[in-house]
Enzyme design. Sequence first.
Site, PDB file in Angstrom:
ATOM      1  N   CYS A 108       8.640  17.693  -9.090  1.00  0.00           N
ATOM      2  CA  CYS A 108       7.610  17.805  -8.055  1.00  0.00           C
ATOM      3  C   CYS A 108       7.882  19.026  -7.181  1.00  0.00           C
ATOM      4  CB  CYS A 108       7.593  16.535  -7.199  1.00  0.00           C
ATOM      5  SG  CYS A 108       6.271  16.541  -5.963  1.00  0.00           S
TER       6      CYS A 108
ATOM      7  N   CYS B 149       9.652  16.289  -0.005  1.00  0.00           N
ATOM      8  CA  CYS B 149       9.821  15.031   0.726  1.00  0.00           C
ATOM      9  C   CYS B 149      11.278  14.566   0.624  1.00  0.00           C
ATOM     10  CB  CYS B 149       8.896  13.972   0.161  1.00  0.00           C
ATOM     11  SG  CYS B 149       7.148  14.486   0.067  1.00  0.00           S
TER      12      CYS B 149
ATOM     13  N   CYS C 158      12.574  11.455  -1.507  1.00  0.00           N
ATOM     14  CA  CYS C 158      12.113  11.269  -2.872  1.00  0.00           C
ATOM     15  C   CYS C 158      13.074  11.854  -3.898  1.00  0.00           C
ATOM     16  CB  CYS C 158      10.732  11.891  -3.035  1.00  0.00           C
ATOM     17  SG  CYS C 158       9.999  11.561  -4.651  1.00  0.00           S
TER      18      CYS C 158
ATOM     19  N   CYS D  27      -0.450   0.111 -10.875  1.00  0.00           N
ATOM     20  CA  CYS D  27      -0.454   1.291 -10.019  1.00  0.00           C
ATOM     21  C   CYS D  27      -0.012   2.493 -10.842  1.00  0.00           C
ATOM     22  CB  CYS D  27       0.482   1.086  -8.837  1.00  0.00           C
ATOM     23  SG  CYS D  27       0.077  -0.374  -7.856  1.00  0.00           S
TER      24      CYS D  27
ATOM     25  N   CYS E 104      -4.893   0.923  -9.457  1.00  0.00           N
ATOM     26  CA  CYS E 104      -4.728   1.774  -8.273  1.00  0.00           C
ATOM     27  C   CYS E 104      -4.128   3.096  -8.730  1.00  0.00           C
ATOM     28  CB  CYS E 104      -3.810   1.094  -7.266  1.00  0.00           C
ATOM     29  SG  CYS E 104      -3.465   2.088  -5.777  1.00  0.00           S
TER      30      CYS E 104
ATOM     31  N   CYS F 245      -4.959   2.083   0.098  1.00  0.00           N
ATOM     32  CA  CYS F 245      -3.611   1.516   0.161  1.00  0.00           C
ATOM     33  C   CYS F 245      -2.729   2.567   0.813  1.00  0.00           C
ATOM     34  CB  CYS F 245      -3.133   1.195  -1.260  1.00  0.00           C
ATOM     35  SG  CYS F 245      -1.405   0.696  -1.393  1.00  0.00           S
TER      36      CYS F 245
ATOM     37  N   ARG G 214       2.600  -5.539   1.449  1.00  0.00           N
ATOM     38  CA  ARG G 214       3.334  -5.521   0.189  1.00  0.00           C
ATOM     39  C   ARG G 214       4.767  -5.053   0.416  1.00  0.00           C
ATOM     40  NH1 ARG G 214       0.583  -1.644  -3.720  1.00  0.00           N
ATOM     41  NH2 ARG G 214      -1.072  -3.161  -3.322  1.00  0.00           N
TER      42      ARG G 214
END
Length: 420
Positions: A65, A69, A72, A109, A142, A202, A272
């Site tokens: 990626c 972040c 992550c 998801c 999702c 979400c 969740r």
Amino acid sequence: MDLLNTLVDKGLRREPLSRAEALAVLGTSDDELLDVVAAAGKVRRHWYGRRVKLNYLVNLKSGLCPEDCSYCSQRLGSTAGILKYTWLKPDEASKAAAAGLAGGAKRVCLVASGRGPTDRDVDRVSDTIKTIKDQNEGVEVCACLGLLSDGQAERLREAGADAYNHNLNTSEATYGEITTTHTYADRVDTVQKAHAAGLSACSGLIAGMGESDEDLVDVVFSLRELDPDSVPVNFLIPFEGTPLAKEWNLTPQRCLRILAMVRFVCPDSEVRIAGGREVHLRTMQPLALHLANSIFLGDYLTSEGQAGKADLEMIADAGFEVEGADQVTLPAHRAHVAVGGGCGSRESAGCGSHAGGGCGAHEDEGAGAGCGSHAGGGVCGSAEAPATATPAAATSVGEARTDLVAVRRRGAGTDLAPNA
């Protein structure tokens, strides 16, 4: 406690909490913890009974990626030894999804690392959504693909997506300390795009990144203003090879207080428990089911989770039941609006209403402007609780449990059977 009675009453009426009340939940003592859980449990049962919704993650594209972040394991510069692979083909993704559905999940998801999808990526994911829906009747899908450009949410909706995930993760004030390659406003914009397209939004947070109680309340109040149907609460998994590898700031008790606060602030949203529950809640996971009505089954994006069979046994032993595919997750005032295009109730007063205060990148495993002001202004209702949390209760540091952090080596992107 008078405070808890007040919070239960507000939760049953969908009446907004004040910032001081939310902070007071985080500042309760360990002696008061079971009382807090019992009180928030009344709100949870009022809106969701004893049902637990199971969700299943499929990592469509892992690692590499370009975003930074800090939480992550897939970030730019991460040296975590995670699986790295490019896009799964639609049939591969559908096969992975089927394993989760066979284990009891009702929502799949679909997650892909990256800043956001190109139009070609949206086409690719749209094909995957259609394949999964064609091969698995009644499944909810999702998508979680990062920042959305204009028109992409509508295309995902047309392909059959039911929801879109994009977490705020932390407070606006501290967001720049966690991520520099995009902004907090970018994330808010993507959640709003999902809303506008008629997708069920979400959006949640990651706890345990060194944030204060005030930061936690800020992000949850911001979520309440955005009014997502689902609020995933991630607990940071401190992966070696990431900037937050040494952040072990959570205890099981702290995690339960955070979940209780989220339930009180967003009483009728699907709360969740997402990544990190096994690492930080550990043997107290069953208590968390009294606060949250939804969990992920099996493994996460890049880390191993509890065995799927153990998840199901935990739910049964705690006296809960797995939500069936034929059952509607959301309360009636949310469900009919979400199905028709949009999330939450925009017309009635209370937490589901923007007029009344609102209820409230990756769906990462945490490695994954609110109604009150940052200056300390409240929302509806007066607070009897102190405006700051008790430091000893809020900042006790958990023991580093690196033995509980294991990289996912099975399921999507491998030749091994998934954990479902």
